[in-house]
Design a protein around this motif. Structure first.
Motif, PDB file in Angstrom:
ATOM      1  N   LEU A   1       8.208   4.872 -10.991  1.00 52.13           N
ATOM      2  CA  LEU A   1       7.801   4.602  -9.537  1.00 52.13           C
ATOM      3  C   LEU A   1       6.956   3.627  -9.362  1.00 52.13           C
ATOM      4  CD1 LEU A   1       7.633   8.220  -8.050  1.00 52.13           C
ATOM      5  CD2 LEU A   1       9.674   6.630  -7.873  1.00 52.13           C
ATOM      6  N   VAL A   2       6.482   3.128 -10.258  1.00 51.26           N
ATOM      7  CA  VAL A   2       5.570   1.979 -10.274  1.00 51.26           C
ATOM      8  C   VAL A   2       6.295   0.631 -10.062  1.00 51.26           C
ATOM      9  CG1 VAL A   2       3.653   0.677 -11.402  1.00 51.26           C
ATOM     10  CG2 VAL A   2       3.523   3.177 -11.460  1.00 51.26           C
ATOM     11  N   ILE A   3       7.592   0.596 -10.882  1.00 51.93           N
ATOM     12  CA  ILE A   3       8.354  -0.590 -10.799  1.00 51.93           C
ATOM     13  C   ILE A   3       8.678  -0.974  -9.255  1.00 51.93           C
ATOM     14  CG2 ILE A   3      10.600  -1.456 -11.480  1.00 51.93           C
ATOM     15  CD1 ILE A   3      10.666   0.815 -13.528  1.00 51.93           C
TER      16      ILE A   3
ATOM     17  N   LEU B   1       1.387   7.693  -7.095  1.00 48.90           N
ATOM     18  CA  LEU B   1       0.148   8.748  -7.235  1.00 48.90           C
ATOM     19  C   LEU B   1       0.430  10.155  -6.492  1.00 48.90           C
ATOM     20  CD1 LEU B   1      -2.445   6.020  -6.115  1.00 48.90           C
ATOM     21  CD2 LEU B   1      -2.062   7.078  -8.413  1.00 48.90           C
ATOM     22  N   ALA B   2       1.479   9.952  -5.692  1.00 46.49           N
ATOM     23  CA  ALA B   2       1.494  11.290  -4.861  1.00 46.49           C
ATOM     24  C   ALA B   2       2.537  12.189  -5.773  1.00 46.49           C
ATOM     25  CB  ALA B   2       2.095  11.118  -3.440  1.00 46.49           C
TER      26      ALA B   2
ATOM     27  N   ILE C   1       0.254  18.537  -0.338  1.00 47.55           N
ATOM     28  CA  ILE C   1      -0.450  17.346   0.132  1.00 47.55           C
ATOM     29  C   ILE C   1       0.144  16.002  -0.492  1.00 47.55           C
ATOM     30  CG2 ILE C   1      -2.637  15.943  -0.268  1.00 47.55           C
ATOM     31  CD1 ILE C   1      -4.120  18.607  -0.177  1.00 47.55           C
ATOM     32  N   GLY C   2       0.742  16.006  -1.785  1.00 45.77           N
ATOM     33  CA  GLY C   2       1.312  14.990  -2.173  1.00 45.77           C
ATOM     34  C   GLY C   2       2.546  14.681  -1.460  1.00 45.77           C
TER      35      GLY C   2
ATOM     36  N   GLY D   1       0.724  -1.097   0.123  1.00 40.71           N
ATOM     37  CA  GLY D   1      -0.071  -0.013  -0.229  1.00 40.71           C
ATOM     38  C   GLY D   1       0.793   1.331   0.072  1.00 40.71           C
ATOM     39  N   ALA D   2       1.951   1.198   0.481  1.00 39.97           N
ATOM     40  CA  ALA D   2       2.724   2.503   0.731  1.00 39.97           C
ATOM     41  C   ALA D   2       3.593   2.621  -0.575  1.00 39.97           C
ATOM     42  CB  ALA D   2       3.994   2.224   1.793  1.00 39.97           C
ATOM     43  N   LEU D   3       3.956   1.622  -1.066  1.00 42.41           N
ATOM     44  CA  LEU D   3       4.584   1.782  -2.392  1.00 42.41           C
ATOM     45  C   LEU D   3       3.600   2.244  -3.556  1.00 42.41           C
ATOM     46  CD1 LEU D   3       7.023  -1.175  -2.624  1.00 42.41           C
ATOM     47  CD2 LEU D   3       7.539   1.127  -2.165  1.00 42.41           C
TER      48      LEU D   3
END
Length: 201
Positions: free
Chosen positions: A169-171, A78-79, A98-99, A71-73
């Motif tokens: 950053l999705v990797i 997204l942020a 916020i990001g 969840g953190a990754l």
């Protein structure tokens, strides 16, 4: 005035470590933020780190280390999106702030939990080696990542480079999703060696 593709590079070198100096330059010069606004937004990231440090243990007890780390990754890219999309003005400052709260909080949450998992799973005689390996992987690649990001920023432009970095950053999430960590709900202690025996109660 919105930033253009000819602007200097502002980029992330590692997860979630953005090349802070370049990002600050972008926010000050291209988006015309005041130094006060920049300081407030950067401070918001620190508040997110405190929040992440406070919540990762309760979250781990409720859902287990695997889902919490995933969840953190998943929050990390997204942020990052506001930094890619925002323009000048208060709305953009709030969105980036916020990001940063979310991104820094998620990074601290993931970092604290993965260290705890490593300490539980690694035998005592390998604790130092495991720590050194993790630190080497985390920090030794930063200069190369920063160099690559700067080159891409010069070649492709700021906006496209930030977009590519956000996608990249999705990797880490995909790597962890395809590992046994995905199903980890509890952390079992490291197995005893043949020369060790459990202590008497």
């Amino acid at each position: 005035m919105r930033h253009t593709r000819r602007a200097p590079a502002s980029c992330k070198a590692t997860r979630p470590a953005r090349d802070t100096a370049s990002a600050d330059t972008n926010l000050l010069r291209e988006l015309h933020w005041s130094p006060t606004a920049l300081g407030i937004v950067m401070g918001a990231g620190g508040a997110g780190g405190i929040l992440g440090a406070l919540v990762w243990q309760p979250l781990e007890r409720r859902w287990g280390p695997g889902p919490v780390m995933l969840g953190a990754l998943s929050l990390n890219p997204l942020a990052q999106i506001p930094l890619v999309l925002v323009g000048p003005g208060l709305g953009g400052q709030i969105a980036v702030g916020i990001g940063m709260v979310i991104q820094t909080g998620a990074a601290v949450c993931h970092g604290g939990l993965q260290r705890a998992v490593r300490q539980e799973l690694a035998p005592d005689e390998l604790q130092g080696r495991a720590q050194a390996t993790g630190a080497w992987l985390a920090f030794s690649l930063r200069p190369f990542a920063a160099l690559a990001a700067g080159g891409l920023g010069t070649w492709l432009g700021l906006h496209l480079t930030l977009t590519l970095i956000t996608v990249a950053l999705v990797i880490p999430f995909l790597v962890l999703w395809n590992s046994p960590v995905r199903d980890m709900r509890t952390v079992a202690p490291a197995a005893l060696t043949v020369t060790e025996e459990p202590a008497n109660p």
